[in-house]
Scaffold this motif. Structure first.
Motif, PDB file in Angstrom:
ATOM      1  N   GLU A 144       0.814  -1.222   0.000  1.00  0.00           N
ATOM      2  CA  GLU A 144       0.000   0.000   0.000  1.00  0.00           C
ATOM      3  C   GLU A 144       0.843   1.266   0.000  1.00  0.00           C
ATOM      4  N   ASP A 145       2.005   1.208   0.639  1.00  0.00           N
ATOM      5  CA  ASP A 145       2.799   2.427   0.787  1.00  0.00           C
ATOM      6  C   ASP A 145       4.040   2.522  -0.101  1.00  0.00           C
ATOM      7  N   ARG A 146       4.388   1.434  -0.821  1.00  0.00           N
ATOM      8  CA  ARG A 146       5.556   1.550  -1.692  1.00  0.00           C
ATOM      9  C   ARG A 146       5.586   0.426  -2.718  1.00  0.00           C
ATOM     10  N   SER A 147       6.350   0.674  -3.772  1.00  0.00           N
ATOM     11  CA  SER A 147       6.598  -0.372  -4.757  1.00  0.00           C
ATOM     12  C   SER A 147       8.074  -0.308  -5.138  1.00  0.00           C
ATOM     13  N   ASP A 148       8.660  -1.493  -5.276  1.00  0.00           N
ATOM     14  CA  ASP A 148      10.086  -1.602  -5.554  1.00  0.00           C
ATOM     15  C   ASP A 148      10.308  -2.590  -6.692  1.00  0.00           C
ATOM     16  N   HIS A 149      11.481  -2.490  -7.311  1.00  0.00           N
ATOM     17  CA  HIS A 149      11.764  -3.303  -8.491  1.00  0.00           C
ATOM     18  C   HIS A 149      13.239  -3.696  -8.504  1.00  0.00           C
ATOM     19  N   LEU A 150      13.490  -4.980  -8.712  1.00  0.00           N
ATOM     20  CA  LEU A 150      14.843  -5.500  -8.885  1.00  0.00           C
ATOM     21  C   LEU A 150      14.890  -6.252 -10.199  1.00  0.00           C
ATOM     22  N   SER A 151      15.810  -5.879 -11.049  1.00  0.00           N
ATOM     23  CA  SER A 151      16.024  -6.590 -12.310  1.00  0.00           C
ATOM     24  C   SER A 151      17.477  -7.042 -12.306  1.00  0.00           C
ATOM     25  N   ALA A 152      17.693  -8.361 -12.329  1.00  0.00           N
ATOM     26  CA  ALA A 152      19.051  -8.891 -12.216  1.00  0.00           C
ATOM     27  C   ALA A 152      19.324  -9.921 -13.300  1.00  0.00           C
ATOM     28  N   TYR A 153      20.471  -9.777 -13.930  1.00  0.00           N
ATOM     29  CA  TYR A 153      20.980 -10.755 -14.890  1.00  0.00           C
ATOM     30  C   TYR A 153      22.040 -11.559 -14.152  1.00  0.00           C
ATOM     31  N   TYR A 154      21.848 -12.872 -14.053  1.00  0.00           N
ATOM     32  CA  TYR A 154      22.728 -13.699 -13.233  1.00  0.00           C
ATOM     33  C   TYR A 154      24.161 -13.804 -13.748  1.00  0.00           C
ATOM     34  N   GLY A 155      24.420 -13.305 -14.931  1.00  0.00           N
ATOM     35  CA  GLY A 155      25.780 -13.309 -15.453  1.00  0.00           C
ATOM     36  C   GLY A 155      26.599 -12.109 -15.018  1.00  0.00           C
ATOM     37  N   CYS A 156      25.986 -11.128 -14.363  1.00  0.00           N
ATOM     38  CA  CYS A 156      26.700  -9.914 -13.922  1.00  0.00           C
ATOM     39  C   CYS A 156      27.457 -10.158 -12.630  1.00  0.00           C
ATOM     40  N   ASP A 157      28.759  -9.930 -12.680  1.00  0.00           N
ATOM     41  CA  ASP A 157      29.598 -10.017 -11.485  1.00  0.00           C
ATOM     42  C   ASP A 157      29.212 -11.225 -10.627  1.00  0.00           C
ATOM     43  N   MET A 158      29.354 -12.393 -11.220  1.00  0.00           N
ATOM     44  CA  MET A 158      28.860 -13.627 -10.604  1.00  0.00           C
ATOM     45  C   MET A 158      29.472 -13.920  -9.236  1.00  0.00           C
ATOM     46  N   ASP A 159      30.755 -13.695  -9.062  1.00  0.00           N
ATOM     47  CA  ASP A 159      31.367 -13.967  -7.755  1.00  0.00           C
ATOM     48  C   ASP A 159      30.867 -12.982  -6.703  1.00  0.00           C
ATOM     49  N   LEU A 160      30.785 -11.737  -7.059  1.00  0.00           N
ATOM     50  CA  LEU A 160      30.344 -10.696  -6.141  1.00  0.00           C
ATOM     51  C   LEU A 160      28.890 -10.904  -5.702  1.00  0.00           C
ATOM     52  N   ASN A 161      28.047 -11.355  -6.606  1.00  0.00           N
ATOM     53  CA  ASN A 161      26.601 -11.469  -6.350  1.00  0.00           C
ATOM     54  C   ASN A 161      26.116 -12.897  -6.122  1.00  0.00           C
ATOM     55  N   ARG A 162      27.014 -13.827  -5.962  1.00  0.00           N
ATOM     56  CA  ARG A 162      26.654 -15.256  -5.873  1.00  0.00           C
ATOM     57  C   ARG A 162      25.580 -15.545  -4.823  1.00  0.00           C
ATOM     58  N   ASP A 163      25.728 -15.032  -3.608  1.00  0.00           N
ATOM     59  CA  ASP A 163      24.760 -15.314  -2.537  1.00  0.00           C
ATOM     60  C   ASP A 163      23.378 -14.756  -2.882  1.00  0.00           C
ATOM     61  N   MET A 164      23.351 -13.557  -3.425  1.00  0.00           N
ATOM     62  CA  MET A 164      22.072 -12.960  -3.804  1.00  0.00           C
ATOM     63  C   MET A 164      21.408 -13.767  -4.917  1.00  0.00           C
ATOM     64  N   TYR A 165      22.162 -14.111  -5.948  1.00  0.00           N
ATOM     65  CA  TYR A 165      21.582 -14.870  -7.062  1.00  0.00           C
ATOM     66  C   TYR A 165      21.045 -16.218  -6.592  1.00  0.00           C
ATOM     67  N   GLU A 166      21.779 -16.861  -5.708  1.00  0.00           N
ATOM     68  CA  GLU A 166      21.334 -18.157  -5.176  1.00  0.00           C
ATOM     69  C   GLU A 166      20.010 -18.005  -4.420  1.00  0.00           C
ATOM     70  N   ALA A 167      19.913 -16.990  -3.590  1.00  0.00           N
ATOM     71  CA  ALA A 167      18.669 -16.754  -2.842  1.00  0.00           C
ATOM     72  C   ALA A 167      17.515 -16.430  -3.782  1.00  0.00           C
ATOM     73  N   LEU A 168      17.762 -15.615  -4.793  1.00  0.00           N
ATOM     74  CA  LEU A 168      16.705 -15.264  -5.746  1.00  0.00           C
ATOM     75  C   LEU A 168      16.222 -16.493  -6.513  1.00  0.00           C
ATOM     76  N   MET A 169      17.150 -17.382  -6.896  1.00  0.00           N
ATOM     77  CA  MET A 169      16.762 -18.587  -7.631  1.00  0.00           C
ATOM     78  C   MET A 169      16.012 -19.585  -6.751  1.00  0.00           C
ATOM     79  N   ARG A 170      16.369 -19.662  -5.478  1.00  0.00           N
ATOM     80  CA  ARG A 170      15.750 -20.627  -4.564  1.00  0.00           C
ATOM     81  C   ARG A 170      14.396 -20.169  -4.021  1.00  0.00           C
TER      82      ARG A 170
END
Length: 159
Positions: free
Chosen positions: A119-145
């Motif tokens: 009701e009070d906000r809307s947010d957006h995340l757009s992620a390509y899993y090939g971007c900086d794979m080592d840096l973002n590994r934990d986030m990508y894993e959580a998003l996929m699971r």
């Protein structure tokens, strides 16, 4: 006659004192859409509401194609939401080739587009899993699971 008029006016005057109940709070909604890769990555769109209504739209490489509506339990919705919440931006976050957050990109990976609406906000995340794979590994894993916190294996198969 006067008594009849007063009797009729009384309820009308009291009705002015009645309170109108407020509208119920709109449910929170999370929309989770996967993107194709070079291969057999499942491509689907999933919309889940905090009131337990979920809609799956299988597009490619899923066990089920087309639109299906199903119900999720409160604890399933909360687990799905909790898996995504640490990665929810305030506003918009884009992690794609060509964006400031993608210094190195491997090709042919899938991606995800997630939208949160409350009701009070809307947010957006757009992620390509090939971007900086080592840096973002934990986030990508959580998003996929995250979708597997819901009863999704009948639609998309095992993780």
């Amino acid at each position: 006659m006067v008594k009849a008029i007063l009797a009729a006016i009384g309820p009308i005057l009291l009705a002015g004192c009645a309170t109108i109940p407020s509208a119920p709070k709109a449910p929170d909604v999370i929309t989770y859409a996967t993107e194709p890769c070079f291969g057999r990555c499942p491509v689907y769109r999933l919309t889940v509401s905090s009131d337990g209504v979920a809609v799956f739209e299988g597009k490619a490489n899923t066990l089920v194609t087309g639109r299906r509506t199903f119900v999720v339990k409160e604890e399933e919705y909360q687990a799905f939401k909790a898996m995504l919440e640490p990665h929810r931006p305030v506003g918009e976050r884009i992690i794609r080739p060509g964006s400031e957050e993608c210094r190195n990109a491997a090709t042919d990976h899938p991606g995800v587009d997630i939208r949160w609406a409350t009701e009070d906000r809307s947010d957006h995340l757009s992620a390509y899993y090939g971007c900086d794979m080592d840096l973002n590994r934990d986030m990508y894993e959580a998003l996929m699971r995250a979708p597997y916190e819901l009863p999704m294996t009948i639609y998309i198969g095992q993780y």
